[in-house]
Design an enzyme around this catalytic site. Structure first.
Site, mmCIF file in Angstrom:
data_model
loop_
_atom_site.group_PDB
_atom_site.id
_atom_site.type_symbol
_atom_site.label_atom_id
_atom_site.label_comp_id
_atom_site.label_asym_id
_atom_site.label_seq_id
_atom_site.Cartn_x
_atom_site.Cartn_y
_atom_site.Cartn_z
ATOM 1 C CE LYS A 172 -0.371 1.781 -5.228
ATOM 2 N NZ LYS A 172 -1.846 1.896 -5.310
ATOM 3 N NE ARG A 173 2.079 4.910 5.419
ATOM 4 C CZ ARG A 173 2.301 4.207 6.526
ATOM 5 N NH1 ARG A 173 3.504 4.156 7.042
ATOM 6 N NH2 ARG A 173 1.321 3.548 7.111
#
Ligand code: GLU
Length: 473
Positions: free
Chosen positions: A243-244
């Site tokens: 996600k990051r």
């Protein structure tokens, strides 16, 4: 058979259209366009537990937002279940597959033994040659393919080259479960064949599946489509995309204010390139893209590069076109609501007039909305901290002077207000910036904005003078 290219994008609706899926769709779409072929869409919703209608809707919406169009109706894999079992039964009749009555306990034992002996878990073929008359009563069988036991299965991949799989590593895998549901491996083959797919383009996490799928194609005597397994996308640090790193649904990219065209351009270059070309029009990409030019190595996703490219797209886009996209995207932007609420013919015209200055300072539509917020601000403006410090005591007298200079301007424009302010600055022995900065703060509530004279022109005489006087009194 015609030699028209048919590609397909086959997402599983267990989550949104994530960025890797969008790139897979793009490569399928580009290749279809490049060859004057067609891209089909198949929703792989066989896993009933994990598939949702919301995810299907999000995938269709994501593709539509990106402009990655498909031919005809999306095919539901689940709805084709009767055809999957029909083919499995046909394979049994042909002697290429068989009913397996092994119990869960037996299968478990096989796995345990394999583990104890340090072998990969494989089905031992105990029903492969057994007489069907030995079938236990009342037990529903699974159907297993008779995989070749010797030699190799070769996948000729457009990206990975010739990949060889020793057949001793392929066991007789299940194609139809005892509950009558097809396995993923089987459903994909039957669907790709029936849909006339000539070219499979998908993530290289499916490469080993390609060998098993080849076994099914061969058993049916069907042509194996040309395969291309494209490398996965990694984060900028080389690790698996999280996600990051940007492993988000495409709707998150819309909310972050990226233009579809810029996102597509960026995605196209993840794993494929055309010389040093960074900015490519859709037509260029279509004419240049070829699947055999896709790299084998993992591509790295870099937010900064995407953002820079998006800024380039915004700046080169026609103002009216950018305004249309901006307005259409407002409902999805975190800071879009006040603009949407204040949108009317007048403010639209103001936005268009301010666009050249606004787009110079924005890399995303979120930044554009931020820059445009002053147009929709209500008097008296709430100044942000930086802006407030710019209209401090001394500048307040500067503002009064500027106000007097401006109130005598009749033919209100960027040019006329500029000459009035310049004249005032010279007269008062002030640098232009010493006047422009507090003026900008009073007009926009911010320390940065498009050119202050453009701001004056866009806001108009009455509103400009009112905003300035709000900060004097
Ligand atoms: N449904 C699979 C996935 O989403 C793709 C299968 C395929 O392309 O063959 O990973």
């Amino acid at each position: 058979m015609s030699d028209k290219v048919i590609t397909r994008f086959a997402p599983s609706p267990t989550g949104y259209l994530h960025i890797g899926g969008a790139r897979t769709a793009l490569f399928n779409w580009l290749y279809a366009r490049h060859t004057n072929g067609t891209m089909l869409l198949r929703i792989e919703d066989t896993d009933r537990e994990r598939s949702t209608d919301a995810a299907t809707a999000a995938i269709l919406e994501g593709l539509t937002w990106l402009g990655l169009t498909w031919e005809g109706e999306a095919v539901s894999q689940f709805e084709r279940a009767p055809r999957h079992s029909e083919v499995a039964e046909e394979l049994v009749r042909m002697g290429k597959a068989y009913y397996c009555y092994a119990t869960p306990e037996e299968l478990n034992e096989m796995r345990e033994t394999a583990r104890a002996e340090g072998r990969p878990p494989r089905y031992d073929g105990r029903w492969r040659d057994r007489d069907p008359s030995e079938a236990p009563a009342g037990v529903k069988p699974a159907i297993r393919i008779k995989a070749p036991t010797e030699g190799e299965t070769v996948v000729n991949d457009s990206v990975q080259g010739e990949v060889r799989f020793p057949n001793k590593d392929l066991d007789d895998f299940i194609i139809l479960r005892s509950d009558g549901n097809p396995t993923y491996m089987h459903a994909v083959v039957v669907d790709d064949h029936d849909m006339g797919v000539t070219q499979i383009i998908r993530g290289d996490d499916h490469l080993t599946n390609a060998a098993r799928q080849t076994v099914i194609y061969d058993a049916m005597g069907w042509d194996v489509p040309q395969m291309a397994h494209i490398p996965l996308i990694h984060g900028s640090d080389g690790a698996k995309l999280s996600k990051r790193h940007g492993a988000l649904g495409v709707e998150a990219y819309r909310a972050m204010g990226y233009l579809p065209a810029a996102l597509l351009n960026y995605l196209a270059r993840l794993g494929w390139s055309h010389g040093d070309d960074e900015v490519m029009s859709m037509d260029d990409m279509i004419s240049w893209f070829d699947i055999v030019d896709v790299n084998k190595g993992a591509a790295r996703f870099d937010f900064q590069k995407l953002e820079a490219l998006n800024g380039i797209y915004m700046r080169k886009m026609d103002d009216a076109e950018l305004l249309d996209i901006f307005i259409a995207t407002l409902p999805y932007l975190e800071n879009g609501a006040p603009i949407l609420a204040g949108l009317n013919e007048k403010t639209k015209a103001q936005l268009l007039a301010a666009m050249p200055g606004l787009k110079e300072r924005a890399k995303t539509l979120v930044e554009l909305a931020d820059g445009a917020a002053f147009l929709f601000a209500q008097r008296p403006l709430a100044l942000d901290e930086k802006a407030a410090s710019l209209v401090g005591e001394k500048p307040r007298t500067v503002l009064s002077g500027a106000f007097d200079a401006l109130k005598d301007v009749n033919d209100w424009s960027a040019a006329s207000t500029e000459s009035a302010i310049r004249e005032f600055a010279t007269r008062s022995e002030l640098k232009l910036g010493a006047v422009a900065q507090p003026l900008r703060a009073a007009l926009t509530g911010r320390a940065t904005s498009p050119g202050v004279f453009d701001v004056l022109a866009v806001l108009g005489r009455e509103e400009s003078l009112a905003r300035i006087s709000d900060q004097i009194d």
